[in-house]
Each structure stands twice: as structure tokens, then as C-alpha cells.
Design an enzyme around this catalytic site. Structure first.
Site, mmCIF file in Angstrom:
data_model
loop_
_atom_site.group_PDB
_atom_site.id
_atom_site.type_symbol
_atom_site.label_atom_id
_atom_site.label_comp_id
_atom_site.label_asym_id
_atom_site.label_seq_id
_atom_site.Cartn_x
_atom_site.Cartn_y
_atom_site.Cartn_z
ATOM 1 N N GLY A 222 -11.204 8.488 29.944
ATOM 2 C CA GLY A 222 -10.826 9.799 29.396
ATOM 3 C C GLY A 222 -9.602 10.356 30.091
ATOM 4 N N ASN B 25 -18.116 5.329 27.313
ATOM 5 C CA ASN B 25 -18.690 4.892 26.022
ATOM 6 C C ASN B 25 -17.652 4.976 24.903
ATOM 7 O OD1 ASN B 25 -18.505 7.605 25.449
ATOM 8 N ND2 ASN B 25 -20.655 7.874 24.876
ATOM 9 N N THR C 52 -14.816 9.750 23.350
ATOM 10 C CA THR C 52 -13.510 10.436 23.324
ATOM 11 C C THR C 52 -12.461 9.684 24.138
ATOM 12 O OG1 THR C 52 -14.178 11.837 25.184
ATOM 13 C CG2 THR C 52 -14.463 12.757 22.992
ATOM 14 N N TYR D 145 -23.061 22.108 25.845
ATOM 15 C CA TYR D 145 -22.200 21.736 26.974
ATOM 16 C C TYR D 145 -22.512 22.609 28.191
ATOM 17 C CZ TYR D 145 -17.784 20.644 29.396
ATOM 18 O OH TYR D 145 -16.830 20.237 30.309
ATOM 19 N N ARG E 188 -8.111 20.742 21.904
ATOM 20 C CA ARG E 188 -7.930 21.766 22.936
ATOM 21 C C ARG E 188 -6.652 22.546 22.673
ATOM 22 N NH1 ARG E 188 -10.207 21.854 27.654
ATOM 23 N NH2 ARG E 188 -12.042 20.581 27.909
HETATM 24 N N1 UDP Z 1 -7.633 28.054 21.000
HETATM 25 C C1 UDP Z 1 -6.688 28.537 20.111
HETATM 26 N N2 UDP Z 1 -6.117 27.661 19.237
HETATM 27 C C2 UDP Z 1 -6.424 26.345 19.213
HETATM 28 C C3 UDP Z 1 -7.369 25.854 20.133
HETATM 29 C C4 UDP Z 1 -7.970 26.751 21.005
HETATM 30 O O1 UDP Z 1 -6.362 29.746 20.081
HETATM 31 O O2 UDP Z 1 -5.847 25.617 18.382
HETATM 32 C C5 UDP Z 1 -8.216 29.008 21.966
HETATM 33 C C6 UDP Z 1 -9.731 28.936 22.088
HETATM 34 O O3 UDP Z 1 -10.346 29.778 21.139
HETATM 35 C C7 UDP Z 1 -9.940 29.405 23.516
HETATM 36 C C8 UDP Z 1 -8.719 28.886 24.254
HETATM 37 O O4 UDP Z 1 -7.733 28.655 23.252
HETATM 38 O O5 UDP Z 1 -9.935 30.814 23.570
HETATM 39 C C9 UDP Z 1 -8.966 27.615 25.036
HETATM 40 O O6 UDP Z 1 -9.561 26.682 24.173
HETATM 41 P P1 UDP Z 1 -9.859 25.178 24.596
HETATM 42 O O7 UDP Z 1 -10.617 24.552 23.474
HETATM 43 O O8 UDP Z 1 -8.619 24.507 25.040
HETATM 44 O O9 UDP Z 1 -10.769 25.298 25.903
HETATM 45 P P2 UDP Z 1 -12.045 26.184 26.303
HETATM 46 O O10 UDP Z 1 -12.405 27.131 25.203
HETATM 47 O O11 UDP Z 1 -13.112 25.190 26.574
HETATM 48 O O12 UDP Z 1 -11.581 26.916 27.505
#
Ligand code: UDP
Length: 321
Positions: free
Chosen positions: A14, A36, A39, A150, A191
């Protein structure tokens, strides 16, 4: 250089698994990477295999059905999808990976008296009511929401780690990782950093979830894995949990603006619904890491974004999905 160790890295194919494996091989250790490939990608390790040969062994294996049973000195347990769209794709599988993986790997560590590090997460703090988050904060997690597979899986893994330590003296280390980014992220992992880089390069709209005022603190991958190494090298009586992250805090809108500027992109910004239980703020208190590990991040978001964007720019646009 330290004497070579036999090290198991789960989730080794990963994103952080790659950077950790690269660091360990560079330090002269022998690494078995298992994954595995839910991802991760075996091809992520190709350049390391070419450079380090037999010092790196890859095995396609799922920690829920662990068959690996060889003497090792250290185990880094990174096995688990970490991006919300992926860990929610197979939510029960995510919780199983956290819990069953922890049990199997702790048994292995106990058998060979190996040190074992659990990759926990800032998600254990949930939608935090304390800001920034110190390790002493117990968190605010919805146990029934879509992120719980998670968050609660990782919380339960922590609990199993601490019980193993109390019951059997297992040599544990628990790290709580805050949002990490950098080259080798999967462009399609969903992400925010990978989405924005990919969208800006392709000239597609940048998707901001909610109003973009929510914050995250982004830690460059090389800083993050240096933190893992420092934790593993700490005295046995320091077991964590310890936050590893960069205290530089940015709104998601600020991140979008930085990516647009650095890519010189004309992409627009579009708003999408905020995912359920999306944390509003997140910033690590890293006092403990500074004191106990003499670790702090060295690469700011402004320094880490350009090599990350370069990485995404190497892909043919058709492969940036
Ligand atoms: N987010 C966003 N646009 C995207 C993907 C994520 O605005 O295309 C926002 C998401 O809602 C969160 C933040 O960015 O508030 C970080 O999201 P990510 O999935 O990277 O990580 P995590 O939520 O686990 O911190």
C-alpha cells in the site's frame, strides 16, 4: 547503520507500506511485505525489488487468514484499507481486518518475542470535541455510522494490543496516524489529496464535500514513516498511543486552492454533499512524539504537494481515474 533485522510489514504494497518498506530496506534490513492487494498493488514494490533483490520478499496474503509463521524481530501492522470509500466498500471485512489481523499478528509477535507496531489512526478521535487532539482524548465516534467499521475496528485493535501487553507482556507500540499524503498514493483511492490532484491535472471540477471549511492536517509520507521507525526504536516501556502527524492545519478549500495554483489548472470547484459523520476539524497535538521520540515533521504542505503532483502527472491522463 543498525544491524540488519527481519521485519514483517503487513499492508506492505500500500501507500505507507511502500514508503516504510523503502526506508527499512535503505537501512539494510530484510523485509517481508504481505498484502491482500485489496487496495495495495504488487507493482508498487517493483522498484524496491529491483534495487534490493532478496532483501525484499512479497507474499500475497490476508491477515485474516495469516499463514506467515517465521521468526521476525519486528512487525509493522499496516494492513487495512484507509480511505473512506474503500473501507466502506467492504465494511465488515474492514472491521475483521482490524480485529482478526491484530489477534493473529500479536500471537506471532508473542511467539517470537518480536516488537509489534499497530497502525492506528486519528479516526479514533472521531468528530473531535477537543482541538487539537492529544492522545489522552477518548474521542467522539458514532458506533453505528458508516465510518464505524474503520473507527471502531481500529479502536478495538488498540484495545486488543493493550490487553495483550498487560496479559502477556507483548512488546507493543501503537501509533495514531493523521492524514498522510505523497507520491505512490493510488490516484483512484478517493482521498482528498489524490482526488484534487487528479481532478486538477485532468481539468475536471474539484469536488469539495460540504462547504470546505472542515480542516485536516496533512503529513508528508516520508515524515510519517520516519515517525514509525522512531517509535519502533523507542524503549520497550514506551508503548504509546502516540500521534504522528503534521500540526499544520488547512481547510479543504485552502487545499483545493493550493492544488489549483500549483497545477496551474483552470478547473472549477463544485460542492458535493458532506459525507455522514465527516469530522469537522482535525489537528494532532504532537507534544508526546516530540518529547519521547524526538520526532517532528520537517516537510510542510507547500513543500510536499509539488512532488505529489509530479507523481500524478507521470500517469497518462487516461489512467488517472
Ligand atoms: N473531501 C472532499 N473532496 C473529496 C474527497 C474528500 O472535500 O473529493 C473531504 C472529506 O469530506 C473530508 C476531507 O476532505 O472532510 C478529508 O477526506 P479524506 O477522505 O482524504 O480523509 P479523512 O476523511 O479520512 O480524513
Amino acid at each position: 547503520m543498525t544491524s540488519p533485522k527481519r521485519i514483517l510489514v503487513t499492508g506492505g504494497a500500500g501507500f505507507l507500506g511502500f514508503h516504510l518498506t523503502a526506508l527499512l530496506l535503505q537501512q539494510g534490513h530484510h523485509v517481508t511485505a504481505i498484502d491482500n492487494l485489496f487496495t495495495g498493488r504488487e507493482s508498487n514494490l517493483a522498484s524496491l525489488k529491483e534495487k534490493y533483490g532478496d532483501a525484499l520478499v512479497f507474499r500475497k496474503e490476508d491477515v485474516r487468514q495469516l499463514t506467515f509463521d517465521e521468526e521476525v524481530d519486528e512487525i509493522f501492522n499496516l494492513a487495512c484499507p484507509a480511505s473512506p470509500p474503500y473501507y466502506q466498500k467492504d465494511p465488515i471485512g474492514t472491521t475483521e481486518t482490524c480485529v482478526i489481523g491484530a489477534l493473529k499478528l500479536l500471537a506471532l509477535a508473542k511467539k517470537y518475542n518480536a516488537k509489534i507496531m499497530q497502525a492506528s489512526t486519528s479516526e479514533v478521535y472521531g468528530d473531535a470535541q477537543v482541538h487539537p487532539q492529544p492522545e489522552t482524548y477518548w474521542g467522539n465516534v458514532n458506533p453505528d455510522g458508516p465510518r464505524a467499521c474503520y473507527d471502531e475496528g481500529k479502536r478495538c485493535a488498540e484495545s486488543i494490543f493493550f490487553d495483550h501487553h498487560r496479559l502477556f507482556g507483548t512488546r507493543i507500540k501503537v501509533v495514531r496516524i493523521f492524514n498522510s499524503y505523497g507520491p505512490m498514493m493510488q490516484p483512484g483511492d478517493g482521498r482528498v489529496v489524490s482526488n484534487f490532484c487528479r481532478q486538477a491535472i485532468k481539468g475536471e471540477p474539484l469536488t469539495i464535500f460540504g462547504d470546505g471549511a472542515q480542516t485536516r492536517s496533512f503529513c508528508y509520507c516520508k515524515d510519517t514513516v520516519r515517525g514509525f521507525r522512531a517509535l519502533m526504536d523507542s524503549d520497550d516501556d514506551f508503548i504509546g498511543p502516540v500521534n504522528i502527524g503534521n500540526p499544520g492545519e488547512f481547510t479543504i478549500l485552502e487545499l483545493a486552492e493550493k492544488v489549483l495554483k500549483l497545477t496551474d489548472s483552470k478547473s472549477e470547484i463544485v460542492r458535493m454533499p458532506l459525507p455522514i459523520n465527516d469530522p469537522k476539524v482535525r489537528r494532532p497535538d504532537i507534544t508526546l512524539a516530540r518529547e519521547k521520540l524526538h520526532w517532528s515533521p520537517t516537510i510542510s504542505l507547500d513543500e510536499g504537494l509539488p512532488p505529489t503532483i509530479d507523481f500524478f502527472q507521470q500517469f497518462p491522463k487516461s489512467q488517472l481515474y
